[in-house]
Design an enzyme around this catalytic site. Structure first.
Site, short mmCIF file in Angstrom:
data_model
loop_
_atom_site.label_atom_id
_atom_site.label_comp_id
_atom_site.label_asym_id
_atom_site.label_seq_id
_atom_site.Cartn_x
_atom_site.Cartn_y
_atom_site.Cartn_z
N ILE A 244 0.84 -1.19 0.00
CA ILE A 244 0.00 0.00 0.00
C ILE A 244 0.88 1.25 0.00
O ILE A 244 1.94 1.28 0.65
CB ILE A 244 -0.97 -0.01 1.21
CG1 ILE A 244 -2.05 1.05 1.03
CG2 ILE A 244 -0.22 0.18 2.51
CD1 ILE A 244 -3.21 0.87 2.00
N GLY B 80 0.51 -5.38 0.79
CA GLY B 80 -0.73 -5.47 0.04
C GLY B 80 -0.64 -6.37 -1.17
O GLY B 80 -1.64 -6.91 -1.63
N ASP C 183 -1.68 -9.66 0.08
CA ASP C 183 -3.15 -9.66 0.20
C ASP C 183 -3.79 -10.00 -1.14
O ASP C 183 -4.73 -10.80 -1.21
CB ASP C 183 -3.64 -8.27 0.64
CG ASP C 183 -3.26 -7.92 2.07
OD1 ASP C 183 -3.46 -8.75 2.95
OD2 ASP C 183 -2.77 -6.79 2.28
N GLU D 198 3.49 -5.96 6.90
CA GLU D 198 2.74 -4.99 7.71
C GLU D 198 3.27 -4.84 9.13
O GLU D 198 3.24 -3.74 9.70
CB GLU D 198 1.26 -5.38 7.75
CG GLU D 198 0.49 -5.09 6.48
CD GLU D 198 0.61 -6.19 5.44
OE1 GLU D 198 -0.11 -6.14 4.43
OE2 GLU D 198 1.44 -7.11 5.64
N ASP E 46 -4.56 -6.29 7.32
CA ASP E 46 -6.02 -6.28 7.45
C ASP E 46 -6.76 -6.39 6.12
O ASP E 46 -7.97 -6.19 6.07
CB ASP E 46 -6.48 -5.01 8.17
CG ASP E 46 -6.01 -3.72 7.52
OD1 ASP E 46 -5.40 -3.79 6.44
OD2 ASP E 46 -6.24 -2.65 8.10
#
Length: 282
Positions: A76, A132, A135, A155, A163
């Site tokens: 991110i 990310g 993810d 993270e 998350d």
């Protein structure tokens, strides 16, 4: 990859490319190479929109998800985190927390869009795939990488509990213990180690070899019955959270609705006459 779609002018963080004329394989490319494809605010709006457009396009059977430039995804964008933390001037912790929860759910929804897409999504990873990026690939249906790929559940090093799906999806792919170790340490691991633990299906020698190999796999899937392919994805995803008995009941219900199709007739005819089947679009 030769034909870029006309819709790309509306995307700031992505581009869509048809892999060959008349092919039903399309490439959805993270397109911020100058930022190593860091996930911007635009991405979280555009990504589910792009997936939905591909899902609803009858000319699309399989989607290859890749990253422009040297790296797949550096995670991110830190500017997103900075803007999120600076967005809450209120001293009301309840309202601040409620707004932050809605933002996180919005980001999560963009990644989960991969699973909502009926068409298979194949990740093709080169270079860095961190935070990310993990993810995203854990939500994909199949994952491949080139030999230079490096992965990290990053993270924890940014003082964040991951998350957007890694902590929920990675244990089912590599096992609970291995996922715990990777998430708590944030360490880097190679494509070969990712393959050994089951995160990656195959490691290719180079990005070029990966692109050719993944395209061949995608074309093979695209030539199969779209009803069978979308059904297989849907049933596997649903069965992941069910007991065996519940999963069997679900697939029985699914097949009672779609088993008796023209695709079945075509598949049997092709087998009988030793020819390649030709299925209608979905």
């Amino acid at each position: 990859m030769v034909e870029e779609t006309k819709t790309n002018q509306s995307y700031k963080s992505l581009k869509i490319i048809q892999t060959a004329p008349h092919s039903r394989v399309f490439n959805l490319c993270l397109n911020r190479p100058s930022r190593h494809n860091a996930l911007s605010l635009d991405f979280f709006t555009e990504f589910p929109q792009a997936l939905s457009s591909l899902d609803l396009n009858p000319d699309v059977s399989v989607i290859i998800l890749s990253g422009a430039g040297r790296h797949f995804c550096s995670g991110i964008d830190l500017q997103v985190l900075n803007s999120s933390s600076a967005e809450f001037p209120s001293s009301d912790r309840g309202r601040v927390g409620e707004k932050l929860r809605r933002d996180i759910k919005f980001f999560q929804d963009a990644v989960t869009a991969i699973e909502r897409c009926r068409k298979p999504v194949i990740a093709a990873v080169q270079g860095a795939c961190v935070g990310g990026g993990i993810d995203i690939i854990t939500a994909c249906d199949i994952r491949y990488c080139s030999a230079d790929a490096l992965f990290s559940v990053k993270e924890v090093d940014l003082a964040i509990t991951a998350d957007l799906g890694t902590l929920q999806r990675l244990p089912g792919i590599v096992g609970f213990g291995k996922a715990m170790e990777l998430a708590l340490t944030g360490r880097r691991f190679s494509g070969l180690e990712a393959k050994e633990m089951g995160l990656i299906s195959k490691v290719f020698e180079s990005k070029e070899a990966m692109e050719e190999g993944v395209k061949a796999v995608a074309e093979g899937i695209a030539g199969k019955s779209p009803l069978a392919v979308t059904g297989t994805k849907a049933v596997l995803l649903r069965s992941r959270d069910m007991s065996v008995d519940q999963g069997l009941d679900y697939v029985a219900t699914w097949n009672s609705g779609v088993l008796l199709s023209d695709d079945l007739k075509e598949a049997i005819s092709a087998q009988t006459h030793k020819r390649k089947p030709l299925f209608a679009k979905l």
